[in-house]
Write an enzyme that holds these catalytic residues in place. Structure first.
Site, PDB file in Angstrom:
ATOM      1  N   HIS A   1     -22.204  -1.842  -3.415  1.00 55.51           N
ATOM      2  CA  HIS A   1     -22.290  -2.327  -2.003  1.00 55.51           C
ATOM      3  C   HIS A   1     -23.453  -2.282  -1.459  1.00 55.51           C
ATOM      4  O   HIS A   1     -23.794  -1.620  -0.422  1.00 55.51           O
ATOM      5  CB  HIS A   1     -21.153  -1.181  -1.435  1.00 55.51           C
ATOM      6  CG  HIS A   1     -20.710  -1.907   0.073  1.00 55.51           C
ATOM      7  ND1 HIS A   1     -19.479  -1.613   0.441  1.00 55.51           N
ATOM      8  CD2 HIS A   1     -20.985  -2.837   0.861  1.00 55.51           C
ATOM      9  CE1 HIS A   1     -19.264  -2.185   1.388  1.00 55.51           C
ATOM     10  NE2 HIS A   1     -20.182  -3.029   1.699  1.00 55.51           N
TER      11      HIS A   1
ATOM     12  N   GLU B   1     -14.282   3.109  -2.927  1.00 47.12           N
ATOM     13  CA  GLU B   1     -15.693   3.481  -2.943  1.00 47.12           C
ATOM     14  C   GLU B   1     -16.287   4.966  -2.874  1.00 47.12           C
ATOM     15  O   GLU B   1     -15.716   5.464  -1.926  1.00 47.12           O
ATOM     16  CB  GLU B   1     -16.514   2.648  -1.935  1.00 47.12           C
ATOM     17  CG  GLU B   1     -16.454   0.937  -2.487  1.00 47.12           C
ATOM     18  CD  GLU B   1     -17.228   0.241  -1.272  1.00 47.12           C
ATOM     19  OE1 GLU B   1     -17.946   0.466  -0.725  1.00 47.12           O
ATOM     20  OE2 GLU B   1     -17.208  -1.165  -1.498  1.00 47.12           O
TER      21      GLU B   1
ATOM     22  N   ARG C   1     -14.846  -7.711   1.356  1.00 43.76           N
ATOM     23  CA  ARG C   1     -14.475  -6.120   1.280  1.00 43.76           C
ATOM     24  C   ARG C   1     -13.554  -5.755   0.204  1.00 43.76           C
ATOM     25  O   ARG C   1     -12.631  -6.631  -0.247  1.00 43.76           O
ATOM     26  CB  ARG C   1     -13.619  -6.122   2.756  1.00 43.76           C
ATOM     27  CG  ARG C   1     -14.594  -6.186   3.732  1.00 43.76           C
ATOM     28  CD  ARG C   1     -15.202  -4.726   3.922  1.00 43.76           C
ATOM     29  NE  ARG C   1     -15.851  -4.672   5.338  1.00 43.76           N
ATOM     30  CZ  ARG C   1     -17.106  -4.271   5.370  1.00 43.76           C
ATOM     31  NH1 ARG C   1     -17.845  -3.817   4.243  1.00 43.76           N
ATOM     32  NH2 ARG C   1     -17.751  -4.117   6.526  1.00 43.76           N
TER      33      ARG C   1
END
Length: 336
Positions: free
Chosen positions: A297, A278, A249
């Site tokens: 991601h 993000e 994460r």
């Protein structure tokens, strides 16, 4: 967990009331809309309410025994009969485990294990790229430069420190060991030997272990303990020729500290799939820092995830209906 449902004291299983919250704005989850029919085929008497918005979920949340999705505080305070929540992710973002949920007796399950092969393969793509110098040669290719010269890392002579040895970390450790690497694990639940791992340490020993790693691989979820786990001090403790890889994460790593560490030569480079913010802002220095490999991601992407998530959820619904222990139960206090 043994929910007190009608019929479970005798031989007949009567079914239960379920909410499946699948918001229309959530992309790539259309397959979930087929779950009600599949569940009704598997569990006689089940009542499935498919909600496409929080507003629709509000209308039924007070009557259901179980729910799938993001059941935030506004919904949760109306969930008078709720006993089980199925989280759609392996490690949801901060806020999913809100205080009312933590204080309740509601059981939460997650989807850990379904991503192990995809994410560990992604991690190994970073390891092999750094070992063979692709982070050096690809930029040269773009400049049309024929310029051999990179000190290849012989993996059997290298050590990987894998921080987080749950499903993904354990599979990554196995793959690293198959390449001959020595693997050191760091995990709060370390309890005995794990295949492919030569040593296991608790998180309190992280700073002592970091200087031994040629690759530091982070697979931990976001929890109160892992937020900001890697900052300036941790990068200073790593070897100057070591590589940092994060697919857990983004909140576990202070990106500006990482960028400084690479740019100043404190570490050799980084492979990153998750980020503190993000999307990663276009003006962030990591985009143009030599030695950094970035993917947006996508480490968890791959085939069969829809089938795996469906199979896990349907099986847990069956177990719930029969009053049996569920798979993938979460320690709510620690978010995983």
């Amino acid at each position: 967990m043994r929910p007190n449902l009608p019929g479970q004291g005798g031989t007949e299983v009567m079914g239960f009331k379920l909410l499946v919250l699948n918001p229309v704005e959530q992309e790539g989850t259309e397959y979930i809309n087929a779950w009600p029919d599949k569940l009704k085929e598997t569990i006689p008497g089940i009542e499935v309410n498919l909600a496409r918005s929080v507003g629709e979920a509000m209308e039924v949340i007070g009557e259901v025994d179980a729910a799938f999705g993001n059941i935030g505080p506004e919904l949760f305070e109306r969930a008078d009969k709720l006993k089980w929540i199925a989280c759609p992710q392996a490690g949801p973002k901060a806020g999913y485990y809100h205080q009312a949920l933590l204080d309740s007796e509601v059981t939460v399950t997650n989807t850990r294990e379904i991503y192990n092969d995809h994410i560990s393969a992604h991690i190994m793509s970073y390891v092999l790229a750094f070992a063979r110098g692709l982070h050096v040669y690809i930029p040269r290719q773009l400049q049309r430069q024929w310029s051999p010269g990179y000190d290849t890392i012989h993996l059997p002579d290298s050590t990987a420190v894998v921080v987080g040895i749950g499903g993904i970390g354990a599979e990554t450790a196995r793959l690293c060991s198959e390449f001959g690497m020595t693997v050191i694990g760091v995990d709060p639940r370390a309890a005995g030997p794990t295949p492919g791992i030569s040593e296991v340490h608790r998180p309190e020993a992280l700073d002592d272990v970091l200087p031994r790693g040629d690759f530091v691989i982070v697979t931990v979820p976001e929890t109160p303990e892992t937020q900001g786990m890697f900052a300036k001090e941790q990068f200073h403790r790593m070897k100057s020729d070591a590589f940092f890889i994060n697919i857990g994460r983004g909140a576990t790593v202070f990106l500006d500290d990482l960028a400084d560490a690479v740019q100043e030569g404190q570490i050799a480079g980084a492979g990153l799939d998750v980020f503190e913010v993000e999307p990663l802002p276009s003006n962030h220095p990591l985009w143009s820092t030599p030695g950094v490999l970035i993917t947006p991601h996508v480490a968890g992407r791959g085939p069969y995830l829809e089938e795996r998530r469906t199979e896990l959820f349907v099986e847990n619904c069956r177990l719930f209906n029969e009053g049996k222990p569920l798979n993938n139960v979460v320690d709510k206090a620690h978010w995983f």
